[in-house]
Scaffold this active site. Structure first.
Site: not given
Ligand SMILES: Cc1cc2nc3c(=O)[nH]c(=O)nc-3n(C[C@H](O)[C@H](O)[C@H](O)COP(=O)(O)OP(=O)(O)OC[C@H]3O[C@@H](n4cnc5c(N)ncnc54)[C@H](O)[C@@H]3O)c2cc1C
Length: 390
Positions: A128-129, A131, A163, A246
């Site tokens: 899944q691409g 993020s 992932s 998902e």
């Molecule tokens: C094990 C794992 C597997 C993953 N696999 C994939 C994958 O295969 N493909 C893929 O595309 N992505 C994948 N991801 C990514 C995942 O979807 C993102 O990490 C997630 O959506 C959070 O985005 P971020 O890391 O950019 O955090 P950010 O968006 O930067 O958030 C940082 C913090 O701010 C908080 N926050 C942000 N906006 C708000 C808001 N509006 N209100 C309240 N709080 C807020 C968040 O909750 C978090 O605590 C994976 C992540 C993990 C941990």
């Protein structure tokens, strides 16, 4: 809501049990968590066995190649395979649980025919691409650009936390096709072949030790326009379908696994004397209630979907209730492994047992597929009808 099983469903359970008892002893040992090519081969091998026995895509609609089984049969399948210690989806997670169902719901006949059978037959792995470094929770901020060039899109940008990218054949990719449109309106959903020239995959090692996910860099990658699922610039709507699978159904099977771990913990606590501690007993009891409630919530969700004519077997798309499940499940999982550390004491740090890795990876469940804060926002705004934060 009627949770009683029909005679057909009970017969399904008995036949499945018999099949599992026959095939599981002959399975090869599980590969090490670090060896992704071996894990891919193992997971695809298990999927092929399911396919040959008629258990592949139980929850997929018949016209997408699935079994169109009742949601209850699907839950029975999850319960029985877990109880028997069968392998879980592993590298097939994205293909089976959200990319495949999205294509089944939104793809053309040709797209379904091209991509769905190899997922069910255990021949191709998806990743899944979605993020990007500045587009996680705020997914609509994504910047990976796709420019139309004849019958191809030319894609440039980067993805993160992808992932299984190292071993995937296909990627469900979100790209920006109209940079001038309002941000939710200029996005498109593409199926990108992972062997296309211009793709660089750089694995990221996690706290739990394995390179579970990767950074993916896209440099003039050509993706046929025929690989677009949904219309150009209509990708946000298709994405909502992917995310509802998902969050709504993909993690359901793992609740059964957590119930097994909890039962094992109770046995360990009785053996090592911790059971005499009323505080710990109450904690395990509360977790037991929590996982039972999550299982009931799952039954309720699928029963509602079935009653509305959109059961999992019928190809219905789960609703936002999946956010309630995802939110509670991911926290209960963390609490379970915290309790495990207290019950097992120093043994919980023994790397030869699965506990340490499971405990470390439990942290990630409150982030993957949308963080808890984001799920709370969805519950507040879309279920409770509270005003939007912004
Ligand atoms: C094990 C794992 C597997 C993953 N696999 C994939 C994958 O295969 N493909 C893929 O595309 N992505 C994948 N991801 C990514 C995942 O979807 C993102 O990490 C997630 O959506 C959070 O985005 P971020 O890391 O950019 O955090 P950010 O968006 O930067 O958030 C940082 C913090 O701010 C908080 N926050 C942000 N906006 C708000 C808001 N509006 N209100 C309240 N709080 C807020 C968040 O909750 C978090 O605590 C994976 C992540 C993990 C941990």
């Amino acid at each position: 809501m009627d949770l009683a099983h029909t005679p057909e469903e009970e017969e399904f359970r008995v036949r499945l049990r018999e099949w599992l008892a026959k095939v599981l002893p002959a399975l090869p040992p599980k590969p090490s968590p670090d060896d992704w090519p071996a894990r891919r081969a193992y997971d695809l091998g298990w999927q092929r066995m399911l396919h040959d026995a008629g258990y592949a895509g139980l929850h997929w609609p018949v016209d997408a190649g699935g079994r169109g089984a009742t949601p209850t049969q699907h839950l029975i399948f999850l319960e029985e395979t877990e109880k028997a210690g069968a392998p879980y989806v592993g590298a097939n997670f994205v293909g089976l649980l959200h990319a495949g169902p999205t294509i089944a719901a939104e793809g053309t006949a040709a797209q379904r025919a091209r991509w769905l059978p190899p997922v069910l037959r255990g021949e191709e792995v998806w990743c899944q691409g979605f993020s990007e470094p500045d587009a996680g929770s705020d997914l609509a901020a994504l910047r990976t650009r796709a420019r139309r060039d004849g019958d191809h899109y030319v894609v440039n940008g980067s993805k993160i936390w992808t992932s299984h990218a190292e071993v995937a054949d296909w990627c469900e990719l979100l790209v920006r096709t109209d940079p001038d449109a309002p941000r939710h309106r200029g996005i498109t959903w593409l199926a990108m072949p992972m062997d296309a020239p211009g793709i660089t995959v750089r694995p990221l090692r996690t706290l739990a030790g394995s390179a579970e996910f990767a950074e993916v860099f896209l440099d003039d990658v050509r993706v046929p326009v025929a690989n677009r699922v949904g219309d150009e610039n209509d990708g946000w709507r298709v994405t909502m379908v992917t995310l509802s699978f998902e969050r709504g159904t993909a993690f359901v099977g793992e609740v059964v696994a957590c119930r097994r771990v909890l039962a094992e913990l109770a046995v360990a606590a009785r053996q090592n004397g911790h059971w005499d501690d009323p505080v710990l007993r109450r904690r395990l009891g509360r977790l037991n209630a929590e996982f039972r409630a999550l299982w009931r919530l799952t039954q309720w969700n699928v029963s509602e979907a079935e009653a509305s004519g959109g059961g999992t077997g019928g190809g219905g798309v789960p609703g936002v209730g999946g956010s309630v499940f995802k939110l509670r499940y991911s926290h209960a999982r963390q609490e379970l492994y915290d309790a495990a550390a207290d019950v097992l004491g120093p043994d919980s740090l023994d790397l030869d047992r699965p506990w340490v890795l499971d405990r470390l990876s439990a942290l990630s469940y409150t982030i993957a597929a949308g963080t808890s804060q984001i799920q709370r926002n969805i519950v507040a705004e879309r279920i409770l009808g509270l005003p939007k934060g912004r």
